[in-house]
Scaffold this motif. Sequence first.
Motif, PDB file in Angstrom:
ATOM      1  N   VAL A  21      16.206  52.882  58.985  1.00 33.50           N
ATOM      2  CA  VAL A  21      16.122  53.744  60.168  1.00 33.50           C
ATOM      3  C   VAL A  21      16.965  53.171  61.303  1.00 33.50           C
ATOM      4  CG1 VAL A  21      14.566  54.576  61.975  1.00 33.50           C
ATOM      5  CG2 VAL A  21      13.907  54.795  59.578  1.00 33.50           C
ATOM      6  N   VAL A  22      16.859  51.866  61.536  1.00 35.26           N
ATOM      7  CA  VAL A  22      17.636  51.229  62.603  1.00 35.26           C
ATOM      8  C   VAL A  22      19.135  51.324  62.311  1.00 35.26           C
ATOM      9  CG1 VAL A  22      18.168  49.001  63.686  1.00 35.26           C
ATOM     10  CG2 VAL A  22      15.797  49.717  63.385  1.00 35.26           C
ATOM     11  N   LEU A  23      19.525  51.037  61.068  1.00 34.10           N
ATOM     12  CA  LEU A  23      20.942  51.136  60.713  1.00 34.10           C
ATOM     13  C   LEU A  23      21.447  52.573  60.863  1.00 34.10           C
ATOM     14  CD1 LEU A  23      21.168  48.850  57.542  1.00 34.10           C
ATOM     15  CD2 LEU A  23      22.106  48.389  59.808  1.00 34.10           C
ATOM     16  N   GLY A  24      20.642  53.525  60.451  1.00 29.62           N
ATOM     17  CA  GLY A  24      21.048  54.929  60.559  1.00 29.62           C
ATOM     18  C   GLY A  24      21.176  55.379  61.996  1.00 29.62           C
ATOM     19  N   SER A  34      21.427  48.664  52.708  1.00 29.84           N
ATOM     20  CA  SER A  34      20.377  49.686  52.782  1.00 29.84           C
ATOM     21  C   SER A  34      19.938  50.152  51.393  1.00 29.84           C
ATOM     22  CB  SER A  34      20.844  50.874  53.629  1.00 29.84           C
ATOM     23  OG  SER A  34      22.036  51.421  53.116  1.00 29.84           O
ATOM     24  N   VAL A  35      20.882  50.274  50.480  1.00 26.44           N
ATOM     25  CA  VAL A  35      20.542  50.694  49.123  1.00 26.44           C
ATOM     26  C   VAL A  35      19.796  49.579  48.384  1.00 26.44           C
ATOM     27  CG1 VAL A  35      21.513  51.400  46.896  1.00 26.44           C
ATOM     28  CG2 VAL A  35      22.406  52.383  49.001  1.00 26.44           C
ATOM     29  N   ALA A  36      20.127  48.327  48.651  1.00 30.52           N
ATOM     30  CA  ALA A  36      19.453  47.200  47.984  1.00 30.52           C
ATOM     31  C   ALA A  36      17.976  47.145  48.349  1.00 30.52           C
ATOM     32  CB  ALA A  36      20.133  45.891  48.355  1.00 30.52           C
ATOM     33  N   GLY A  37      17.642  47.476  49.587  1.00 34.41           N
ATOM     34  CA  GLY A  37      16.236  47.496  49.980  1.00 34.41           C
ATOM     35  C   GLY A  37      15.438  48.507  49.179  1.00 34.41           C
ATOM     36  N   LEU A  38      16.020  49.684  48.985  1.00 33.08           N
ATOM     37  CA  LEU A  38      15.323  50.691  48.197  1.00 33.08           C
ATOM     38  C   LEU A  38      15.340  50.355  46.711  1.00 33.08           C
ATOM     39  CD1 LEU A  38      15.499  52.261  50.919  1.00 33.08           C
ATOM     40  CD2 LEU A  38      15.470  54.293  49.507  1.00 33.08           C
ATOM     41  N   MET A  99      16.745  57.598  53.937  1.00 33.46           N
ATOM     42  CA  MET A  99      16.313  56.510  53.050  1.00 33.46           C
ATOM     43  C   MET A  99      15.196  55.709  53.704  1.00 33.46           C
ATOM     44  SD  MET A  99      19.730  55.121  51.048  1.00 33.46           S
ATOM     45  CE  MET A  99      20.036  53.897  52.250  1.00 33.46           C
ATOM     46  N   GLY A 100      15.305  55.456  54.989  1.00 28.76           N
ATOM     47  CA  GLY A 100      14.260  54.723  55.703  1.00 28.76           C
ATOM     48  C   GLY A 100      12.949  55.477  55.747  1.00 28.76           C
ATOM     49  N   ILE A 101      13.019  56.772  55.990  1.00 31.49           N
ATOM     50  CA  ILE A 101      11.798  57.583  56.018  1.00 31.49           C
ATOM     51  C   ILE A 101      11.158  57.614  54.636  1.00 31.49           C
ATOM     52  CG2 ILE A 101      10.944  59.937  56.323  1.00 31.49           C
ATOM     53  CD1 ILE A 101      13.033  60.191  58.601  1.00 31.49           C
TER      54      ILE A 101
END
Length: 122
Positions: A21-24, A34-38, A99-101
């Motif tokens: 969310v912060v990056l977005g 961001s993809v690695a976190g998911l 992705m964050g949501i």
Amino acid sequence: MILWFTFVQVGVAVIAGLLCVVLGLAGRRPSDLSVAGLALLELLLIAQIIVAIIAPLAGNPPTGSLLEFWVYLVSAALIPPAAVAWALLERSRWSTVIMGIGALAVAVMVWRMQAIWTIQVA
């Protein structure tokens, strides 16, 4: 379910969700970070599926509705790949927020699965 594993899953989901969310909102498009976190979150959910299959056989049955638990688990396992697929198809800052949501939604779902497994009486 295993309590410490639930805490790990919720923690990873919240950290990955807030990061995305912060990056977005900062204008960043989907990246390896961001993809690695998911991806890590998805690996934890796959491990949770394995634990949920083995736990009743090992003497740790759920106290709540088994059907409700599995619906939550399968739905939660589908959210990260769907969010990443959306982000890779539409490479914008808003797809990173999505992705964050999705990761934050998984955190809530995992916590609810813990409640169904341990607290709720069917």
